[in-house]
Design a protein around this motif. Structure first.
Motif, PDB file in Angstrom:
ATOM      1  N   ASN A  93     -12.541 -22.414  52.427  1.00 44.33           N
ATOM      2  CA  ASN A  93     -12.426 -22.616  53.812  1.00 44.33           C
ATOM      3  C   ASN A  93     -13.544 -21.811  54.598  1.00 44.33           C
ATOM      4  OD1 ASN A  93      -9.892 -24.106  53.002  1.00 44.33           O
ATOM      5  ND2 ASN A  93      -8.848 -22.256  53.277  1.00 44.33           N
ATOM      6  N   GLY A 111      -7.025 -29.164  55.644  1.00 45.21           N
ATOM      7  CA  GLY A 111      -7.990 -28.736  54.743  1.00 45.21           C
ATOM      8  C   GLY A 111      -7.351 -29.533  53.297  1.00 45.21           C
ATOM      9  N   SER A 112      -8.026 -29.146  52.156  1.00 45.26           N
ATOM     10  CA  SER A 112      -8.103 -30.345  51.039  1.00 45.26           C
ATOM     11  C   SER A 112      -6.385 -30.273  50.597  1.00 45.26           C
ATOM     12  CB  SER A 112      -8.926 -29.793  50.085  1.00 45.26           C
ATOM     13  OG  SER A 112      -8.705 -28.643  49.608  1.00 45.26           O
ATOM     14  N   ARG A 153      -4.827 -33.590  55.409  1.00 45.47           N
ATOM     15  CA  ARG A 153      -6.235 -33.612  54.988  1.00 45.47           C
ATOM     16  C   ARG A 153      -6.929 -34.394  56.136  1.00 45.47           C
ATOM     17  NH1 ARG A 153      -4.190 -35.518  49.344  1.00 45.47           N
ATOM     18  NH2 ARG A 153      -2.349 -35.652  50.450  1.00 45.47           N
ATOM     19  N   GLN A 196      -9.748 -30.400  59.263  1.00 40.75           N
ATOM     20  CA  GLN A 196     -10.551 -29.164  58.368  1.00 40.75           C
ATOM     21  C   GLN A 196      -9.605 -27.949  58.348  1.00 40.75           C
ATOM     22  OE1 GLN A 196     -13.226 -29.508  57.035  1.00 40.75           O
ATOM     23  NE2 GLN A 196     -14.275 -31.097  57.912  1.00 40.75           N
ATOM     24  N   ASN A 230     -12.498 -34.307  52.082  1.00 41.06           N
ATOM     25  CA  ASN A 230     -12.005 -33.311  51.706  1.00 41.06           C
ATOM     26  C   ASN A 230     -12.575 -33.248  49.970  1.00 41.06           C
ATOM     27  OD1 ASN A 230     -10.321 -31.501  53.494  1.00 41.06           O
ATOM     28  ND2 ASN A 230      -9.685 -33.701  53.597  1.00 41.06           N
TER      29      ASN A 230
END
Length: 857
Positions: free
Chosen positions: A400, A724-725, A729, A732, A850
């Motif tokens: 991150n 985030g992944s 998703r 960010q 991602n």
């Protein structure tokens, strides 16, 4: 962007149409491509997955109806060598001309290159040859189907097949099945020759699988065999096997019913050229012999050291290096006890969990000293691992914070430290990386770094000043871990030193359950460069600086040079601190009722919270339950819950000791306010396997951390973020929320989180998998010192601030891990005004790509 998206869509549709027309390119004349197997049972189509698995021929795989692998195969030249040579046979002069330029040898080698041959071999390997209907395989499928339905109680099943044309060189196969009436179980009797087994059968508390009135299923008979065998072998029947359980099925004179006679004969013993039978015996353990340093090469060597401890015999080919209790605590086979399979399995698990031996071997032999031949000697063979083992790793990382990083680590494991099967793990790590989000005045590529040292000492038992065997018996495989660590970051945010330490207990209440008690979990975070705050959190600076241009009254806050005075930008940190103090102390035109004043209060509150050093002393309990049996299991659920309390013990001690409070009315330890809060989390994952490598996975998460007593906020390291992944998703990391604030800060966090994700996974071709997903959730502030109403969860109406992201992804399975790419689109964004939240940014320009390792849940 919309025009581009339309063109891309049109191109894809045209490509699909062309490929669809090409699907029968390799199908010979007079033959048909298999497009579908339709199983019609009693006049109705069925989607029975098990019945479909009986097929000898299945249609080519497809992705959302498109046969990608078949079309890839059709693009390949089947004989590229011949095609290449034919090019010169038809034009001999061409070969001579190319040979003059390259040489004859190079021209020949060109035919083996990727351009002429390799690409076609790749397409054939990746693709899939057309499945052409073969009637001989269709007839074999009928036999399989008949066996399948017969084994499920349809003894009078009749079936045939027909082939229907569905287009040019395309056909489907209809399997027409008439089942007839299903047979059910009627009377169930037992005939067990060995009296001891007959008594065991009658005392088995587990209900039988076969019950009168149930549908006849061969699988139930196998389960009943296993149930009986497991019970017998756990109660002394060492030589009993499932093959001794047979069934006599009688349907004579019955209408759609079957009488069942369960038969268990005596033990059959083979002796040279003859065999005999005798009743099964129930065995007891006469001795437990443990060989602590066994290896096949030493099998016939002389024992040099031995001891007896609590009826266990320990032997060593060298000097005995272990305190006996360290090993005997891991053995559940007891002298004088009845032989039981589960005790063998439990002992193997515990011994393996010690991590000081290779996988143990436990064997039994009949004790020849017993005249009744009803005793067994248990022999436990242990092969020690090396006392010292060294490891080193080199990794490329993405996180991150870091866009790219190179990490290296070294570790040393020392086993049997105090001769009671303890393990000590010492590791050191260093990482250098690049981040575009961090302050980087020199524009260096590697602008962030981190190094650290960790130590972990594991004990294969519960370390307590009092006995815990009644609460946590050794069958739960308990262990204790003492850990300590230090890490230091440079050019990452405010630069930090992180000290950690802890005492934790781990045990398994049941086979697939685990519990962890972190009795003490201490963390001290020291910010080394707090003056760098506004260089890292640039959005906060931009907001503060914008207000300063209008209301700053102190020219020194803009700097000393004429250029700085003209730009009227607050300097960092002198100008930002000076202007903030001027506003709060009423030395500007702003008053507490002004929105700008409240904005500055909020900015300063967040700055103080994120630049203050943190000390956390917490206790937590985590419980995990799963039904997942192994890595290949795709039908399971997992539930995990955690409750954590921080600072309560310190507050109790401070209160009892009547310690003084600081000017803010809070307690200090080492001149530092410690954190006090309670935190709880619930995490649930469920997978459904639909066969043919299609899996539906769902995850739900709820977490909340409430500050109280000595704190009015949650430390950054214990708060929640979204995006985030492995989360939503379409955003960010740290870029979603809190609430409807539109992520006004650089690293957005809060103390409550809701997340719900669903993902449908399917195979594309080979090891390449695909997924369609939807992620919902957000973070909010609740019961803390944040004043922004948009960031707070204050009523049920705030549920309309749950964001929704959707998209698709690709995965490449490397067996030991999965490489994952996910493209997320903002489907519902609560940061926009109501009525303007759906599909406002649903385009490639606002999508988020991602990269991840392994599945998100």
């Amino acid at each position: 962007m919309k025009k581009i998206f339309t063109k891309i869509t049109a191109f894809i549709l045209i490509a699909i149409f062309i490929c669809a027309c090409n699907a029968v390119k390799r199908v010979p004349d007079g033959k048909n491509l298999l497009t579908k197997n339709d199983i019609i049972v009693n006049g109705k189509s069925t989607n029975d997955e098990t019945a479909s698995n009986q097929m000898y021929q299945k249609p080519n795989s497809n992705l959302l109806g498109f046969r990608l692998r078949l079309n890839l195969y059709n693009l390949a030249k089947l004989n590229p060598d011949s095609t290449y040579q034919a090019k010169f046979k038809n034009n001999p002069g061409k070969y001579e001309r190319q040979s003059k330029i390259l040489s004859a040898k190079q021209v020949d080698r060109l035919g083996q290159s990727f351009l002429y041959k390799g690409i076609h071999e790749f397409l054939k390997r990746t693709g899939e040859a057309p499945v052409i209907i073969d009637t001989s395989k269709t007839k074999k499928t009928l036999l399989r189907l008949k066996s399948y339905y017969f084994n499920n109680g349809y003894f009078n099943v009749a079936m045939n097949y027909d082939i229907d044309s569905v287009g040019y060189k395309r056909a489907k196969i209809n399997y027409n099945i008439t089942t007839g009436a299903v047979y059910t179980l009627d009377s169930i009797k037992q005939n067990i020759s060995t009296p001891a087994l007959d008594s065991l059968y009658k005392t088995n508390p587990e209900p039988p699988i076969l019950k009168s009135g149930n549908q006849f299923k061969t699988s139930d008979f196998e389960e009943e065999k296993n149930r009986i065998t497991t019970y017998f072998r756990n109660h002394g029947a060492y030589f009993f096997q499932p093959t001794y359980v047979t069934f006599d099925v009688d349907t004579i004179g019955k209408k759609n019913k079957a009488d069942i006679n369960l038969i268990i004969k005596d033990n059959s013993i083979q002796e040279k050229d003859s065999s005999r039978t005798e009743p099964f015996k129930l065995y007891k353990i006469s001795d437990v012999n443990i060989y602590t340093d066994y290896s096949p090469a030493r099998a016939k060597s002389q024992i040099k050291d031995s001891t007896t401890y609590k009826n266990f015999n320990l032997y060593s080919y060298d000097r005995l290096k272990y305190k006996p209790r360290a090993i005997t605590d891991a053995i559940f086979i007891t002298k004088g006890g009845t032989y039981a399979d589960f005790r063998t399995t439990l002992s193997s698990r515990y011994l393996n969990n010690l991590k000081i031996f290779n996988y143990p071997s436990i064997q039994y032999e009949v004790d020849k000293r017993d005249s009744t031949a009803q005793s067994l000697i248990a022999k436990v063979y242990l092969t020690p691992r090396k006392k010292y083992s060294f490891g080193a790793t080199l990794d490329l990382t993405h996180s991150n914070i870091q866009d790219f990083g190179i990490g290296a680590s070294v570790s040393e494991t020392i086993r049997n430290v105090f001769n009671r099967a303890e393990t000590l793990e010492i590791s050191a790590r260093v990482n250098v990386g690049s981040s575009k989000d961090m302050a980087n005045p020199n524009d260096n590529f590697f602008n962030v770094s981190e190094y650290g040292v960790d130590m972990k000492l594991n004990f294969p038992r519960i370390l307590m000043p009092f006995g815990t065997e009644k609460i946590i018996p050794k069958s739960m495989i308990p262990s204790t871990s003492i850990a300590a660590g230090f890490s230091k970051q440079r050019n990452i945010g405010l630069d930090k030193e992180n000290f950690t330490g802890g005492l934790s207990y781990l045990w398994s209440p049941k086979r697939y359950n685990s519990a962890k008690l972190d009795l003490l979990n201490a963390q001290y975070v020291r910010n080394l460069n707090p003056d760098n705050y506004f260089k890292v959190y640039t959005s906060s600076y931009d907001e503060l600086n914008g207000i300063g241009k209008d209301y700053n009254v102190n020219a020194d806050n803009w700097g000393d040079s004429p250029e700085e005075q003209n730009r009227k930008n607050l300097t960092i940190p002198k100008g930002t601190t000076g202007f903030t103090n001027d506003v709060i102390n009423n030395r500007t035109a702003l008053t507490p009722s002004d929105p700008e004043y409240k904005d500055i209060e909020s900015i300063e509150e967040r700055r103080i919270r994120l630049t203050e050093n943190d000390f956390i002393l917490a206790t937590s309990y985590t419980f995990t339950k799963t039904t997942k049996k192994d890595l290949a299991d795709n039908t399971f659920y997992q539930f995990k819950t955690k409750i954590e309390s921080a600072g309560t013990l310190l507050s109790a001690i401070s209160s009892v000791a009547s310690l003084p409070k600081n000017s803010r009315g809070n307690y200090d330890i080492f001149n530092l306010e410690y954190s006090e809060y309670i935190k709880t989390e619930f995490d649930y994952i469920k997978h459904w396997d639909f066969g043919k490598e299609k899996v539906l996975a769902v995850r739900s998460f709820f977490g909340i951390a409430i500050p109280f007593g000595n704190s009015d906020y949650i430390p950054f390291s214990r708060s929640y973020y979204s995006g985030g992944s492995n989360d939503n998703r379409a955003w960010q990391p740290y870029a979603l929320g809190p609430g409807s604030t539109n992520a006004v800060n650089d690293f957005n966090e809060a103390n409550m989180k809701i997340a719900l994700s669903g993902e449908f996974r399917f195979k594309i071709f080979g090891d390449v998998k695909g997924a369609i997903f939807a992620d919902a959730g957000n973070i909010w502030n609740v019961l803390d010192n944040v004043t922004d109403e948009k960031a707070k969860f204050s009523s049920l109406n705030d549920f309309d601030e749950i964001a929704l992201g959707s998209g698709f992804g690709l995965r490449y399975d490397l067996s030991f891990f999965v490489i994952r790419l996910d493209l997320g689109f903002k489907t519902y964004n609560p940061a926009h005004d109501k009525g303007d939240r759906w599909f406002k940014e649903y385009n490639f320009g606002h999508s988020v790509l991602n990269f991840g390792i392994n599945y998100p849940f």
